[in-house]
Write a protein that holds these residues in place. Sequence first.
Motif, PDB file in Angstrom:
ATOM      1  N   ASP A  39       0.806  -1.228   0.000  1.00 19.95           N
ATOM      2  CA  ASP A  39       0.000   0.000   0.000  1.00 19.95           C
ATOM      3  C   ASP A  39       0.838   1.277   0.000  1.00 19.95           C
ATOM      4  N   ARG A 189      -2.309   3.034  -2.396  1.00 19.40           N
ATOM      5  CA  ARG A 189      -3.519   2.770  -1.598  1.00 19.40           C
ATOM      6  C   ARG A 189      -4.714   3.514  -2.184  1.00 19.40           C
ATOM      7  N   VAL A 236      -0.569  -3.793  12.001  1.00 22.64           N
ATOM      8  CA  VAL A 236      -1.091  -2.789  11.061  1.00 22.64           C
ATOM      9  C   VAL A 236      -1.666  -3.514   9.842  1.00 22.64           C
ATOM     10  N   LYS A 237      -2.509  -2.783   9.098  1.00 27.53           N
ATOM     11  CA  LYS A 237      -3.128  -3.370   7.907  1.00 27.53           C
ATOM     12  C   LYS A 237      -2.058  -3.727   6.882  1.00 27.53           C
ATOM     13  N   ARG A 240       2.721   0.058   4.957  1.00 26.55           N
ATOM     14  CA  ARG A 240       2.521   1.492   4.741  1.00 26.55           C
ATOM     15  C   ARG A 240       2.184   2.214   6.052  1.00 26.55           C
ATOM     16  N   ASP A 241       1.492   1.504   6.932  1.00 28.69           N
ATOM     17  CA  ASP A 241       1.007   2.126   8.167  1.00 28.69           C
ATOM     18  C   ASP A 241       2.007   2.039   9.328  1.00 28.69           C
TER      19      ASP A 241
END
Length: 378
Positions: A39, A189, A236-237, A240-241
Amino acid sequence: MTLNGLASLYEEQRNAPPEILAIAPGRVNLIGEHTDYNDGFVFPAAIDKEVMVAARVAGEITTLSSEQTGPGQPFDARTVSPGEVSGWAAYAAGMAWVLREHTGKAMPNLDGHVASTVPMGSGVSSSAAIEMAFGVAWNRVASLGLDNKVLARLAQRCENEFVGVNCGIMDQMASAMGRDGQAMFLDTRSLDIAYASIPSELLIMICDTKKPRALTDSAYNERRSQCEEAAAVIGVKSLRDATLEDLEAKKSAMTEVVYLRARHVITEDDRSLRFRTALETSDFAEIGTLMKASHESLRDDYEVSCAELDQMAESAWAHPDCVGARMTGAGFGGACVALVKKSGIESFIAEVSAAYTDKTGISGSIMVCQAVDGARCV
Ligand code: GLA
């Protein structure tokens, strides 16, 4: 071969002019490698190495021929499903399948001839270019009215589910959404794009190692799952996060390899953001530092480089007119991308080629490329 040349050739071969002429570019990625399936951010440009298709609507079967790779496996575009077509025609067949899946309409069969100037196996996305060329061709012939962003997502699904390669969205988006003279900063994303000009005194060079890629798909899929594992451990998902602090806090809960993979992705996202600013402000020193750090991270933390890519990058770094260079694409062979001062192009080509051949015994190929518009029918 030009598009006009292909149209004349088609008319000679088939005794009728093409009803559709489509063109789709390959891509080079300036920075943001192995971040798209996390993402993250990527920074590709569509390049003037392109796949061209000339075609007419046909009856019962799609038959495709190619200037470069000979005839493709025939298929019925109206009914084709995953597993039925192999070889290069699978990229076209997969688009007919995914467009039917998406719209509920059967795609008409085509009698097509393909010509390509995209070098194969060089990491500049010849497969995404074939997908997008057929995507825009069928979009036109079947009057689907889909925009290129939608076609890019469908092309990624074609590659994932029909061809069987678990790639991210970068290559198809670059081929679909490229713009003349500009690179595109893409948030994978949101799929938001910010176009960015390449400073006028620089040229993009592709430095092809001519090292055939090996075991790319299995190693690629392995990297993907290591990233997913790291994201799950951090909570995290997707990576990226996550920040480097998040990663350090969970270091002891993951293997060393998973830690290193995640460190590449997190630092690469940061480099991509900084690169965007450096390009905007023509900060050549920063561009060079970031591209070099990206290569080193791909080499040491992500382990997707190889001796030939390292040698090509080192040869490029040593040239006084090279602003920055790094491996580009999935890795394990293929090419480096370099940003080089226009005034030094000839000596860059001569000296980097000679240094590379001297160290590896392989003749590489160094070419200038221009950023071009994305896939379209003409
Ligand atoms: C291949 C994939 C892309 C991307 C790159 C690595 O080109 O098709 O989706 O993951 O590798 O950055």
